[in-house]
Design an enzyme around this catalytic site. Structure first.
Site, PDB file in Angstrom:
ATOM      1  N   HIS A 238     -24.757-161.826 101.755  1.00 49.50           N
ATOM      2  CA  HIS A 238     -25.832-161.977 102.750  1.00 49.50           C
ATOM      3  C   HIS A 238     -25.677-163.239 103.596  1.00 49.50           C
ATOM      4  CE1 HIS A 238     -28.117-158.554 101.257  1.00 49.50           C
ATOM      5  NE2 HIS A 238     -27.609-158.891 100.092  1.00 49.50           N
TER       6      HIS A 238
ATOM      7  N   LYS B  61     -23.105-155.774 105.655  1.00 45.77           N
ATOM      8  CA  LYS B  61     -24.436-156.287 106.015  1.00 45.77           C
ATOM      9  C   LYS B  61     -24.371-156.857 107.437  1.00 45.77           C
ATOM     10  CE  LYS B  61     -25.022-156.517 101.095  1.00 45.77           C
ATOM     11  NZ  LYS B  61     -25.239-155.091 100.949  1.00 45.77           N
TER      12      LYS B  61
ATOM     13  N   SER C 175     -30.082-162.041  97.542  1.00 50.13           N
ATOM     14  CA  SER C 175     -30.455-160.858  98.322  1.00 50.13           C
ATOM     15  C   SER C 175     -31.941-160.547  98.254  1.00 50.13           C
ATOM     16  CB  SER C 175     -29.643-159.649  97.865  1.00 50.13           C
ATOM     17  OG  SER C 175     -29.852-159.410  96.490  1.00 50.13           O
TER      18      SER C 175
HETATM   19  C1  LIG Z   1     -25.409-159.990  96.650  1.00 50.68           C
HETATM   20  C2  LIG Z   1     -24.800-158.644  96.798  1.00 50.68           C
HETATM   21  N1  LIG Z   1     -23.560-158.444  96.337  1.00 50.68           N
HETATM   22  C3  LIG Z   1     -22.971-157.239  96.430  1.00 50.68           C
HETATM   23  C4  LIG Z   1     -23.607-156.181  97.023  1.00 50.68           C
HETATM   24  C5  LIG Z   1     -22.932-154.847  97.102  1.00 50.68           C
HETATM   25  O1  LIG Z   1     -22.363-154.687  98.372  1.00 50.68           O
HETATM   26  P1  LIG Z   1     -22.099-153.231  98.950  1.00 50.68           P
HETATM   27  O2  LIG Z   1     -23.406-152.736  99.469  1.00 50.68           O
HETATM   28  O3  LIG Z   1     -21.085-153.449 100.027  1.00 50.68           O
HETATM   29  O4  LIG Z   1     -21.585-152.415  97.831  1.00 50.68           O
HETATM   30  C6  LIG Z   1     -24.880-156.350  97.547  1.00 50.68           C
HETATM   31  C7  LIG Z   1     -25.568-155.218  98.234  1.00 50.68           C
HETATM   32  O5  LIG Z   1     -26.621-154.790  97.943  1.00 50.68           O
HETATM   33  C8  LIG Z   1     -25.510-157.601  97.418  1.00 50.68           C
HETATM   34  O6  LIG Z   1     -26.757-157.777  97.846  1.00 50.68           O
END
Ligand SMILES: Cc1ncc(COP(=O)(O)O)c(C=O)c1O
Length: 383
Positions: free
Chosen positions: A207, A238, A179
């Site tokens: 992502h 996303k 991310s």
């Molecule tokens: C790699 C990754 N996993 C999990 C999440 C968490 O997802 P959510 O925003 O749906 O809680 C994010 C979000 O920032 C992320 O970038």
């Protein structure tokens, strides 16, 4: 209380203090703050522009009429609705896995899955820059964990050689598009290592979902590794423009989590309108593959333009981090860009390692090449 104010003061001095800046309205790739001209939103993860898609909005409205606003209980009480199952079937078909389970968010999924499946006596091997929700899930599980240097599979193998035999179950964990760096792991090597050292493999495709792979399923699909990856987690929040998350895995894993995952059991299920939005987003993904192709071509274009003016970028995806280094400088460039109507948030430690503060541009289908050219022109004046 003085501890709190000391903390805040220190953060401010280091250029690390976070503040909330609400928008009054948002539209395709744009953010409107009170009394100001809109800014180009380069910090949203709405990669495909689905958060404003008319089909997805209509699906939400219909679901409210059919089911009401909230789901009113955990799925294990009275919150289970047919559309959750419809979405799970669609996810398991897209991901080519036997089963799928919806979680309320990506954060909740990672914490709820890892802490339910692993315990003391087990071990995790996790990429150093995996998301905070993965770290929190590992901690809550009570198993040991070792973090290998980012994308360094040789380091992972050293750790496996040294530590694997001391534990019962072992899990290797990686994101498939990181991310904050926008890059990919060497998934083929991770699969080889998991087989060699008797581990299972968990990937977070938050992502990658909607962007990579022939059907937009993610990097696992792109590399043809579906069979080899045991747990495929991802989000709807996303590229799919809505909210919620999923795990695609074996039917047995899903049944186990329904019975054991506290994040799944002890939380009210997502509002039905969000589930309907997620279902509609998967249909749009199928019907509009051009969105992801255009997005990735534009991301390449942006990277090349930034390189041509001497800036260092990372990654190979729709996430284009521009490395600045110093946090205070990153904040000041971001503020200057905002005055020029570009909203690019600085990402600072502890989210990224010390001295690697960056401007993380998340490109969207809604940003065309004219917007990209203008951005490059403006940032060139500031660095
Ligand atoms: C790699 C990754 N996993 C999990 C999440 C968490 O997802 P959510 O925003 O749906 O809680 C994010 C979000 O920032 C992320 O970038």
């Amino acid at each position: 209380m003085s501890e709190l104010s000391d903390f805040l003061q220190q953060r401010a001095q280091q250029g690390l203090l976070r503040r909330l800046i609400p928008a009054e309205r948002r539209d395709k790739g744009l953010r409107y703050c009170q009394g100001e001209e809109p800014v180009i939103d380069f910090s949203s993860n709405d990669y495909l522009g689905f958060s404003h898609h008319p089909r997805i909005k209509a699906a939400m409205k219909e679901a409210i009429d059919r089911f009401g606003v909230g789901s009113s209980a955990s799925r294990l009480l009275s919150g289970d609705l047919s559309i959750f199952h419809e979405l799970e079937q669609k996810v398991s078909r897209l991901k080519k896995k036997e089963g799928a389970l919806i979680f309320n968010s990506g954060y909740q999924a990672n914490v709820g899955i890892l802490s339910a499946l692993y315990k003391k006596g087990d071990v995790f091997f996790s990429d150093k820059i995996n998301h905070a929700s993965i770290i929190d899930g590992m901690r809550l599980a009570g198993a040991d964990f070792f973090r290998f240097r980012h994308n360094d599979t040789d380091h992972l193998e050293q750790l496996l050689k040294l530590k694997r035999a001391d534990f019962k179950q072992a899990l290797i964990i990686t994101e498939t598009i990181f991310s904050m760096d926008g890059d990919k792991p060497d998934l083929n090597r991770l699969v080889k290592l998991k087989e060699k050292y008797d581990c299972l493999l968990f990937v977070d495709e938050a992502h990658a979902t909607g962007i990579f792979g022939r059907d937009g399923a993610g990097v696992v699909e792109e590399l043809g590794l579906t069979e080899k990856v045991d747990f495929i987690m991802g989000t709807f929040s996303k590229a799919l423009g809505s909210f919620g998350a999923y795990l695609a895995a074996s039917a047995e894993t899903v049944d186990y989590l329904i019975n054991q995952s506290r994040g799944f059991i002890y939380s009210t299920a997502l509002p039905p309108a969000l589930i309907a939005a997620d279902i509609a987003a998967l249909s749009c993904l199928k019907d509009e593959p051009d969105r992801r192709r255009v997005l990735l071509a534009n991301a390449d274009y942006l990277r090349n333009r930034l390189k041509s003016i001497g800036l260092k970028t990372l990654g190979e995806s729709q996430i284009v981090p521009i490395v600045i280094g110093d946090s205070v400088k990153a904040v000041s460039i971001s503020e200057e860009l905002a005055k020029r109507r570009f909203w690019v948030c600085p990402i600072r430690p502890p989210t990224v390692p010390a001295n690697s503060a960056r401007l993380r541009v998340s490109l969207s289908y809604d940003h065309d090449r004219d917007v990209i050219d203008k951005f490059v022109e403006e940032i060139n004046k500031l660095v």
